[in-house]
Write an enzyme that holds these catalytic residues in place. Structure first.
Site, PDB file in Angstrom:
ATOM      1  CE  LYS A 115      -1.757   2.747   3.094  1.00 26.24           C
ATOM      2  NZ  LYS A 115      -1.815   4.060   2.420  1.00 26.24           N
ATOM      3  CB  CYS A 164      13.007   8.450   8.525  1.00 30.35           C
ATOM      4  SG  CYS A 164      13.823   7.496   7.250  1.00 30.35           S
ATOM      5  CD  GLU A 201      13.768   0.130   8.301  1.00 36.12           C
ATOM      6  OE1 GLU A 201      14.360   1.070   8.863  1.00 36.12           O
ATOM      7  OE2 GLU A 201      14.306  -0.957   8.036  1.00 36.12           O
ATOM      8  CD  GLU A 240      10.549  11.992  12.079  1.00 29.82           C
ATOM      9  OE1 GLU A 240       9.461  11.450  12.359  1.00 29.82           O
ATOM     10  OE2 GLU A 240      11.420  11.437  11.418  1.00 29.82           O
TER      11      GLU A 240
END
Ligand code: NAP
Ligand code: MG
Length: 477
Positions: free
Chosen positions: A183, A291, A257, A388
């Protein structure tokens, strides 16, 4: 600041072969999904690019069953040398259609054409090439004499590297004899569907790869499907935790991840001009939607003033704007939602007392853009040092000793990557030993290669992608 202007150098959007609508790829065919169609938007202009059909729960079930049949009857039984031929073919076809894929990626995602052309698309092709080479050599991977595939892999990916993340997921799964239901992210489904076209033209047996666009619910349906044997997820730590809870106790193998808040550490003996380039690449590459971005700059106090002066001069030269212009350094933020997330965190930084500097570069009047931003005087407790931001915003902290650098770098729930800038090899090794991060770059940053394993510690997730270590995630060992 600039002494001359660059003439526009736009890549033609016709190269993308954009179609008004895209369908999902299920059991070897492009079919209409049972879900509500979504509209993919060009974040640089806010125009609708195409309508994309999405999967209903019954489509997820059909895709998983197709993948199961294909795994049992064809792909899982095929000799590795035969699987390799298909995977090599995919790699070559990505390379042949590189220009089209790069333009389409920049349209759908907002990233500069320079990056999609020079990084995303070639690295995607390289992942298929690399893993094709493993398909007939799995017995020599050090994972047992005859490692077996896991079965059906359910894979969910984010929007920051749409084609590249699809390659990272699909290539090792296929090389190891698994079949796939993937997906893509809701805001960036288009290049994954062109990859589906390539997979169809490469003549992969039906059901070996299925690509189902849709929102988070389709991802949840997929990872929770009882006949999925392996779940691979890249995305936020928040959704990763949800998935880990829902998969617990099912016997499914899982790799996650997730996010990061990497420290990029500059010592006083580092070549500062090179470090500036590495810092810029670390946080402004891909609008900071990375990331493993070097989002926390830790600089030794004695050179902090000089480095910051050089950094501001360099950052002010970055050109922000049209992703299709070959001169553009920083493109569009992928969605309005992400733009809001970034501006909220920037406001938090100001409120908590950090000193904000924003590049004086002009911004387009349409679309989602953020000017490169550098916060200095950041303390570890501030949100901009802990959370983040996933945008072109750098937080600068200082340190005096190597021990203090390590303590500050490791003071995060994440642990995906880190960078070290110093003249001394011994210091690089000493630091790398102590940094809790899956990837440590020395005198460089944001380098990716299919032969090198990538992955995190702690809240950045677990499992590795790429290299020999990445095969383990797709084999029953
Ligand atoms: P996200 O919300 O976690 O989305 C990632 C993917 O999961 C998307 O396809 C999303 O669908 C889907 N999803 C959402 N809810 C789900 C659920 N309950 N079950 C299953 N799937 C679900 O993350 P994002 O905001 O799109 O991406 C940014 C984050 O990804 C950042 O935190 C970044 O650090 C992380 N990231 C990590 C890596 C890495 O390698 N470690 C790489 C890239 C990005 P929708 O598209 O519909 O939301
Ligand atoms: Mg889009």
């Amino acid at each position: 600041m600039n002494t001359w202007e660059y003439a526009p150098a736009p890549e033609s959007r016709d190269i993308a072969n954009l179609k008004p609508s895209y369908r999902m790829f299920l059991d070897g065919q492009f079919v209409e999904g049972g879900g509500e169609p979504l509209k993919s938007v060009n974040p640089a202009t806010e125009e609708v690019l195409a309508e994309v059909s999405t999967a209903a729960p019954s489509d997820v079930d059909k895709a998983v069953k197709a993948a199961r049949r294909a795994q049992d009857k064809v792909w899982g039984r095929m000799p590795g040398a035969e699987r390799a031929k298909y995977i090599y073919r995919i790699a070559r076809m990505i390379a042949e259609r590189a220009r089209e894929l790069a333009v389409l990626e920049s349209l759908d995602n907002g990233k500069p054409i320079r990056e999609s052309r020079d990084v995303d698309v070639p690295t995607a092709s390289a992942h298929f090439f690399y893993h094709a080479g493993w398909a007939d050599k799995l017995a020599y991977a050090g994972l047992g004499p005859d490692p077996k595939p896991l079965g059906v892999a359910g894979q969910v990916i984010p929007w920051n590297f749409p084609l590249l993340m699809a390659a990272w997921k699909i290539a090792p799964a296929l090389a190891c004899g698994n079949t796939v239901v993937l997906k893509p992210a809701e805001t960036t489904p288009l290049t994954a569907l062109v990859l589906a076209e390539i997979i169809q033209q490469a003549d992969l047996p039906p059901g070996v790869v299925n690509i189902l666009p849709g929102a988070g619910g389709v991802g949840a349906e997929l990872v929770n499907h009882a006949e999925v044997d392996k779940v691979a997820f890249t995305g936020s730590t928040e959704v990763g935790k949800l998935i880990q809870r829902s998969v617990a106790g099912t016997g499914k193998k899982l790799t996650l991840e997730l996010g990061g808040k990497a420290a990029n550490i500059v010592f006083d003996d580092a070549p500062l001009d090179q470090a500036v380039e590495g810092i810029v690449n670390g946080i402004f590459f891909n609008q900071g939607h990375v990331c493993c971005a070097g989002s926390r700059l830790l600089v030794q106090e004695s050179v902090a003033g000089e480095l910051l002066d050089k950094l501001r001069v360099r950052v002010a030269t970055l050109r922000v704007g049209d992703p299709l212009d070959k001169n553009t350094d920083v493109g569009a933020i992928n969605s309005r939602e992400q733009l809001t997330r970034i501006t909220d965190l920037v406001s938090a930084g100001e409120q908590e007392g950090a000193e904000k500097w924003v590049s004086p570069c002009p911004l387009p009047d349409k679309g989602f853009f953020v000017a490169p931003t550098v916060f200095s005087g950041v303390s570890q407790a501030m949100r901009i040092a802990r959370e983040e931001i996933f945008g072109p915003v750098l937080s600068v902290l200082t340190f005096r000793t190597p021990d203090e650098a390590i303590a500050k770098a490791n003071n995060t729930p994440y642990g995906l990557s880190a960078g070290i800038w110093t003249d001394k090899g011994s210091r690089i090794l000493w630091m790398a030993d102590r940094l809790r991060a899956g990837v440590v770059w020395a005198n460089t940053f944001n380098r990716f290669d299919p032969t090198a394993p990538f992955g995190g510690y702690q809240e950045s997730g677990f499992g590795r992608e790429g290299g020999r270590a990445g095969l383990e995630a797709y084999l029953d060992v």
